[in-house]
Design an enzyme around this catalytic site. Structure first.
Site, PDB file in Angstrom:
ATOM      1  CG  HIS A   1     123.485 142.453 -27.037  1.00 36.60           C
ATOM      2  ND1 HIS A   1     123.896 143.630 -26.447  1.00 36.60           N
ATOM      3  CD2 HIS A   1     124.390 141.534 -26.690  1.00 36.60           C
ATOM      4  CE1 HIS A   1     125.024 143.401 -25.788  1.00 36.60           C
ATOM      5  NE2 HIS A   1     125.351 142.143 -25.923  1.00 36.60           N
ATOM      6  N   PRO A   2     120.843 143.990 -25.198  1.00 35.04           N
ATOM      7  CG  PRO A   2     121.373 143.930 -22.906  1.00 35.04           C
ATOM      8  CD  PRO A   2     121.492 143.135 -24.171  1.00 35.04           C
ATOM      9  CB  CYS A   3     124.733 146.987 -25.959  1.00 37.61           C
ATOM     10  SG  CYS A   3     124.749 146.601 -27.718  1.00 37.61           S
ATOM     11  NE  ARG A   4     124.024 150.355 -31.419  1.00 37.04           N
ATOM     12  CZ  ARG A   4     124.588 149.670 -32.388  1.00 37.04           C
ATOM     13  NH1 ARG A   4     123.880 148.787 -33.067  1.00 37.04           N
ATOM     14  NH2 ARG A   4     125.846 149.851 -32.701  1.00 37.04           N
TER      15      ARG A   4
END
Lengths: 294, 277
Positions: free
Chosen positions: A216-219
């Site tokens: 997941h790229p959100c961080r």
């Protein structure tokens, strides 16, 4: 690709260095826009060609939109699913299994007897007329050889690159999330399991519409910021995508050789970028691990 | 304003009458009867079909049952798309009830994501909400929410509680008045018949022009999918469908995003061929 590869060998250093500086100047903050993503990928491709690291660019509809792709054959040891054993033996290598781009496997010295096989079935290897991938080598017991496919896409929602991957046995059976967990470095497994939004989840590939696993790229912006600030303080030219990949790749068993920096042949640049790479990889990995463990 | 709130309710309570039939090749101990259900447009197949599973399990042996999946006229249905989107995309111009075939074997793992539990659906739903807020507010609003607020959004959807859901969701629909709208509009455009593999179009698009004019649905399509727009004098080839209706192309995009988004905060737009009578 071969065309740019040839040009690369001719002008080589000068072109690469100018492109690197261009990429650095384009960087605004720690977000990556789509044009910058494209430039970084092209740069990574040129270096990959040199190192025969196996990355290719898959364009969408002949536009600049597209993604980086790499297929890797991985020989999985029968006992590598034992987590305890891995913690003991994995101290000096990031992934518990050996991964080779297909071309490398052909050239390596092998101690075991091997069988050479050419296969195109199911588009597993050798689709799109990619002759380099057409012939590959199996070790005895093909059920222990897995094919991993890695894609690097751009997320406009998060202004960041995203890593997608999937894996098959050579018979074409898709690996499940449980199977894939065993290729994740033990140190990351614990962290990722506690933090669902940086975990590995199954997602629909935004361009192909097929199930892939995704980190997941959100961080991403969070853990790239200190890494980039360190680089910009010098200033040192950086390839955002390469830097990002060197942090997230090892989490899912994808190695990024340090040679990506040392191949530039400019002595000062070589020293500074390889120093930068090793220190930022270390810092980035520690920060990534800390953040995902929150 | 009263009218606008009604729109929110109409969207939330939209239903599709569906008939579930067991795939003929499944092994059963007795003949399986069809099962009828009203499906919520805004929910997900695997979240609302426990009763369907129970019904068919009554005539099957445990060893013949693997992960349940659904198919419409040969196309595996992606559970991670909202039900209303699946219907508008595949069956909008066919006779009701919507006829879905149920399978318990041969899961098509090259086409469908696995859905082993409701926590996978929750993770997917929350991931969409987070992504939508990344586009609307640089993630500021969703990151300021507490874990219990996130839970409230999910529970609202899972238990079909409009008020519980919107008590929290209204925060995600706010924006600074001086901006005139969100930073970018979270949307996806789906095409019924595609020549390529691409499942949807999703790109950056602002709701307001640099001069301060509100962009419309037509403006979005002109930029992202010009083939969907009918030019003067041409026959209309495509319908642009959101929640089963065709909004006027002059509708402001910001208004659509605030009122016709799904609970996942995305505006899901289906472009389907106009039925030829």
């Amino acid at each position: 690709m071969t065309e740019s590869g040839r040009n690369c060998r001719k002008t080589d250093v000068g072109v690469l260095y100018r492109t690197l500086r261009g990429v650095l100047c384009l960087m605004s903050g720690c977000a990556l826009n789509e044009k910058e993503f494209f430039s970084c990928c092209q740069l990574l491709l040129q270096q990959s060609e040199h190192l025969r690291d196996g990355w290719s660019w898959e364009a969408v509809q002949g536009s600049e939109e597209g993604y980086l792709r790499k297929t890797v054959l991985r020989s999985v040891l029968a006992d590598c699913y034992d987590a305890q054993k891995q913690t003991e033996t994995a101290s000096d290598s990031v992934s518990p299994v050996s991964a080779h781009p297909i071309q490398e496997l052909q050239q390596q010295e092998r101690t075991q007897p091997v069988v050479a096989t050419c296969f195109h079935s199911d588009g597993i290897i050798g689709d799109d007329g990619d002759e380099d991938d057409a012939v590959c080598v199996l070790s005895e017991g093909s059920s222990h050889v897995l094919q991993y496919e890695y894609h690097i896409l751009y997320s406009c929602s998060y202004s960041a690159p995203v890593l997608y991957f999937r894996a098959f046995t050579l018979e074409g059976r898709s690996l499940t999330l449980e199977d894939v967990w065993s290729s994740v470095h033990p140190n990351f497994r614990h962290c990722l399991q506690n933090s669902p939004l940086t975990a590995i989840t199954q997602q629909e590939h935004p361009l192909l519409g097929q199930p892939f696993f995704m980190l997941h790229p959100c961080r991403t912006e969070e853990f790239m910021r200190p890494v980039l600030q360190e680089a910009q303080e010098q200033p040192r030219p950086v390839n955002y995508v390469l830097l990002w990949l060197s942090v997230v790749g090892p989490v899912v068993g994808l190695d990024v050789p340090l040679k990506y920096c040392t191949q530039l042949h400019l002595s000062s640049l070589q020293r500074s970028t390889s120093d930068l790479m090793s220190s930022t990889v270390e810092t980035g990995v520690r920060r990534f691990a800390r953040k995902t463990c929150k | 304003m009263a009218d606008d709130k009604d729109v929110l309710r109409d969207v939330w309570f939209g239903r599709i009458p569906t008939c579930f039939t067991l795939n003929q090749d499944e092994v059963t101990e007795r003949e399986a009867e069809a099962y009828y259900l009203l499906l919520p447009r805004v929910s997900y197949l695997t979240l609302v079909t426990d009763k369907v599973k129970k019904h068919f399990l009554k005539v099957m042996r445990a060893e013949d049952v693997e992960e349940m999946w659904f198919e419409y006229e040969g196309t595996p249905l992606k559970w991670h798309y909202p039900i209303g989107v699946l219907f508008d995309l595949h069956a909008s111009n066919s006779v009701l009830p919507w006829s879905i075939t149920v399978h318990f074997k041969n899961f098509p793992d090259r086409d469908l994501l696995h859905c082993p539990s409701s926590s996978v659906i929750e993770a997917h739903f929350m991931s969409s909400i987070k992504e939508a807020d990344a586009l609307k507010h640089k993630s500021q609003v969703v990151n300021d929410m507490q874990k219990k607020d996130h839970k409230q959004l999910w529970m609202g959807l899972q238990n079909d509680k409009f008020d519980q859901f919107w008590a929290m969701n209204r925060k995600l629909m706010e924006y600074p008045t001086e901006e005139g709208g969100f930073r970018y509009i979270p949307f996806r455009i789906y095409q019924a018949m595609t020549g390529n593999d691409r499942p949807f179009i999703q790109k950056l698009f602002r709701p307001v022009s640099p001069e301060g004019n509100a962009y419309t649905l037509g403006d979005l399509l002109k930029e992202m999918y010009p083939a969907a727009i009918t030019n003067d004098g041409e026959q209309k080839r495509y319908q642009v469908v959101i929640h089963g209706i065709e909004p006027l192309l002059e509708t402001p995009l910001q208004w659509l995003s605030e009122h016709l988004s799904h609970p996942d905060n995305f505006l899901h737009i289906c472009v389907v061929p106009t039925p030829s009578d």
